[in-house]
Enzyme design. Structure first.
Site, PDB file in Angstrom:
ATOM      1  N   HIS A  53      29.755  26.017  65.994  1.00  0.00           N
ATOM      2  CA  HIS A  53      30.895  26.624  65.323  1.00  0.00           C
ATOM      3  C   HIS A  53      30.514  27.989  64.764  1.00  0.00           C
ATOM      4  O   HIS A  53      29.347  28.365  64.749  1.00  0.00           O
ATOM      5  CB  HIS A  53      31.406  25.718  64.194  1.00  0.00           C
ATOM      6  CG  HIS A  53      30.344  25.334  63.207  1.00  0.00           C
ATOM      7  ND1 HIS A  53      29.363  24.408  63.487  1.00  0.00           N
ATOM      8  CD2 HIS A  53      30.109  25.736  61.931  1.00  0.00           C
ATOM      9  CE1 HIS A  53      28.582  24.249  62.445  1.00  0.00           C
ATOM     10  NE2 HIS A  53      29.012  25.056  61.487  1.00  0.00           N
ATOM     11  N   ASP A  66      25.457  22.453  63.137  1.00  0.00           N
ATOM     12  CA  ASP A  66      25.062  21.538  62.076  1.00  0.00           C
ATOM     13  C   ASP A  66      24.202  20.423  62.660  1.00  0.00           C
ATOM     14  O   ASP A  66      24.570  19.809  63.670  1.00  0.00           O
ATOM     15  CB  ASP A  66      26.301  20.936  61.400  1.00  0.00           C
ATOM     16  CG  ASP A  66      27.067  21.952  60.572  1.00  0.00           C
ATOM     17  OD1 ASP A  66      26.507  23.018  60.277  1.00  0.00           O
ATOM     18  OD2 ASP A  66      28.227  21.665  60.218  1.00  0.00           O
ATOM     19  N   HIS A 107      22.484  24.660  53.046  1.00  0.00           N
ATOM     20  CA  HIS A 107      22.699  23.298  52.541  1.00  0.00           C
ATOM     21  C   HIS A 107      21.403  22.546  52.241  1.00  0.00           C
ATOM     22  O   HIS A 107      21.454  21.411  51.789  1.00  0.00           O
ATOM     23  CB  HIS A 107      23.543  22.437  53.494  1.00  0.00           C
ATOM     24  CG  HIS A 107      24.911  22.968  53.769  1.00  0.00           C
ATOM     25  ND1 HIS A 107      25.734  23.456  52.786  1.00  0.00           N
ATOM     26  CD2 HIS A 107      25.606  23.083  54.943  1.00  0.00           C
ATOM     27  CE1 HIS A 107      26.875  23.843  53.327  1.00  0.00           C
ATOM     28  NE2 HIS A 107      26.828  23.634  54.630  1.00  0.00           N
ATOM     29  N   HIS A 142      23.106  17.644  55.854  1.00  0.00           N
ATOM     30  CA  HIS A 142      22.732  18.272  57.120  1.00  0.00           C
ATOM     31  C   HIS A 142      22.144  19.650  56.831  1.00  0.00           C
ATOM     32  O   HIS A 142      22.124  20.099  55.691  1.00  0.00           O
ATOM     33  CB  HIS A 142      23.938  18.398  58.055  1.00  0.00           C
ATOM     34  CG  HIS A 142      24.999  19.345  57.568  1.00  0.00           C
ATOM     35  ND1 HIS A 142      25.901  19.019  56.564  1.00  0.00           N
ATOM     36  CD2 HIS A 142      25.305  20.619  57.940  1.00  0.00           C
ATOM     37  CE1 HIS A 142      26.722  20.031  56.352  1.00  0.00           C
ATOM     38  NE2 HIS A 142      26.372  21.032  57.171  1.00  0.00           N
ATOM     39  N   HIS A 144      22.762  23.553  58.030  1.00  0.00           N
ATOM     40  CA  HIS A 144      23.634  24.495  58.725  1.00  0.00           C
ATOM     41  C   HIS A 144      22.699  25.554  59.321  1.00  0.00           C
ATOM     42  O   HIS A 144      22.268  26.478  58.635  1.00  0.00           O
ATOM     43  CB  HIS A 144      24.605  25.091  57.700  1.00  0.00           C
ATOM     44  CG  HIS A 144      25.537  26.135  58.210  1.00  0.00           C
ATOM     45  ND1 HIS A 144      26.691  25.846  58.897  1.00  0.00           N
ATOM     46  CD2 HIS A 144      25.498  27.493  58.098  1.00  0.00           C
ATOM     47  CE1 HIS A 144      27.328  26.965  59.185  1.00  0.00           C
ATOM     48  NE2 HIS A 144      26.617  27.984  58.720  1.00  0.00           N
TER      49      HIS A 144
END
Length: 218
Positions: A53, A66, A107, A142, A144
């Site tokens: 993405h 991710d 993250h 997760h 990123h």
């Protein structure tokens, strides 16, 4: 008088060059071919990926994927220099690699590296998580993982930049598509929609649809 003026000009230019008063134009750095990255975690384990993405998950270049490895440990995919990007809510990690390439890790929790530290491939960076030091959103622990090109600014400082700014303005200038890249023996192909695509294991041509789970074998 004309000859004297010319000779004087030449002499002045020569002296200035010797003394360093005249600077040569700075050479423009060239981006090296895409490096041989491993996946940013230990091979051999089950991994879930929410798919490929854009950095903000909405618009722009699809430079992000991710990843949630079973052991929750994020590792450097290639040697490089760590830069901690600071925000009011904490830090996130980028690594500058040779040839003008940068990888990003958002993250993460329990960051184990320091600003300016040199790391080798496989070095532990931290744990997957839901940290939002500069904003954004997260569902489920997760990392990123993002790809960037910085041929003219290998040590670019993104301190204090909001996730919104990094994922739009910075991504538009420096984001590198995940689509078509081979990472750790897997070729990633972006789908038409956000958070989609495929991961193809090149050794046996096994294809995993994303979002999905795969075993991160070499």
């Amino acid at each position: 008088m004309t000859k004297l003026r010319i000779r004087g000009a030449v002499l002045t230019a020569t002296v200035a060059t010797v003394l360093g008063l005249v600077s040569a134009p700075a050479a423009t750095a060239e981006l090296a071919p895409f490096p041989a990255l491993t996946l940013p975690f230990k091979a051999g384990q089950q991994v879930y990926s929410a798919g490929i993405h854009s950095d903000d998950g909405s618009t722009g270049v699809k430079n992000a994927i991710d990843l949630s490895p079973a052991d929750r440990t994020v590792r450097a995919p290639l040697a490089g220099t760590v830069h901690l990007q600071h925000c009011a809510g904490g830090d996130w990690v980028t690594i500058d690699h040779a040839g003008g390439w940068r990888t990003g890790y958002y993250h993460m929790e329990g960051i184990k590296v320091t600003d300016g530290e040199h790391v080798e491939a496989g070095a532990e960076l931290g744990s997957t998580g839901n940290a939002l030091p500069c904003g954004g959103s997260s569902t489920g622990a997760h990392v990123h993982f993002t790809l960037w090109t910085l041929p003219d600014a290998p040590a670019a400082n993104w301190d204090g930049k909001s996730f919104a700014e990094v994922s739009t303005t910075v991504a538009a200038a420096h984001g590198e598509p995940v689509d078509g890249k081979t990472i750790g023996g897997w070729r990633f192909t972006a789908g038409a929609e956000q958070y989609s695509g495929t991961a193809t294991h090149l050794a046996d041509n096994a294809v995993t649809q994303l979002p999905g789970r795969f075993r991160a074998k070499l």
